[in-house]
Design an enzyme around this catalytic site. Structure first.
Site: not given
Ligand code: ADP
Length: 162
Positions: A17, A41, A90, A128
């Protein structure tokens, strides 16, 4: 003056990040890192903790600020006068999901463009979730996250039963 917004969960921020933030701040006049408070979440770190960790990591970047938001990203972006939504890519697997979100956001807010920055190769595997898994089981995350995050991960998992 082009203000860009970089939204995400950042639970926690990684060097992947940070690499995107560091490159984007050289392209845009102002960059808002927007920490999503997502009711669907359960994060490891609270939104305020995530915000603080990012603030520490970007302390030397004068045109970067960090805010917490909830609700629709385009509403938040509009309220801050943002013309660009920034996302990192990515693998090609990111592309499908990110395009879907970008097209949905464009439908709701045609004046805001989504811009993708490709990851730097050394961070292409990093996310993460992986970082949290390593830390949870006592592995070393040095070089994967900023030092303040490394410390807080250690504290978090030494106080939580595994
Ligand atoms: P979200 O939960 O919205 O996917 P994340 O915090 O996981 O939020 O990621 C925020 C943004 O950062 C996304 O655009 C994601 O693709 C990008 N990103 C995450 N890790 C990396 C990395 N290693 N390199 C480049 N971009 C990344």
């Amino acid at each position: 003056m082009i203000v860009a917004i970089y939204p995400g969960s950042f639970d926690p921020i990684t060097n992947g990040h940070l690499d995107i933030i560091d490159r984007a701040r050289r392209i845009f006049d102002h960059l808002i890192v927007a920490v999503l408070q997502n009711p669907n979440k359960v994060p490891l770190f609270s939104a305020e903790e995530r915000k603080r960790m990012i603030e520490e990591a970007v302390a030397d970047f004068p045109n970067v600020e960090v805010e917490v938001f909830d609700g629709l990203l385009v509403h938040f972006a509009r309220s801050r006068g943002c013309r660009v939504i920034l996302r990192g890519l990515r693998a090609i697997s990111d592309y499908e999901y990110e395009t879907q979100i970008a097209l949905t956001n464009r439908k709701m807010a045609p004046e805001i463009e989504t811009v993708f920055l490709p990851t730097s190769t050394e961070y292409s595997y990093l996310n993460s979730t992986v970082v949290k898994e390593i830390a949870r089981f006592g592995g070393c995350v040095r070089g994967l996250v900023p030092p303040g995050v490394e410390r807080r991960l250690r504290e978090k998992f030494s106080s939580v039963s595994r």
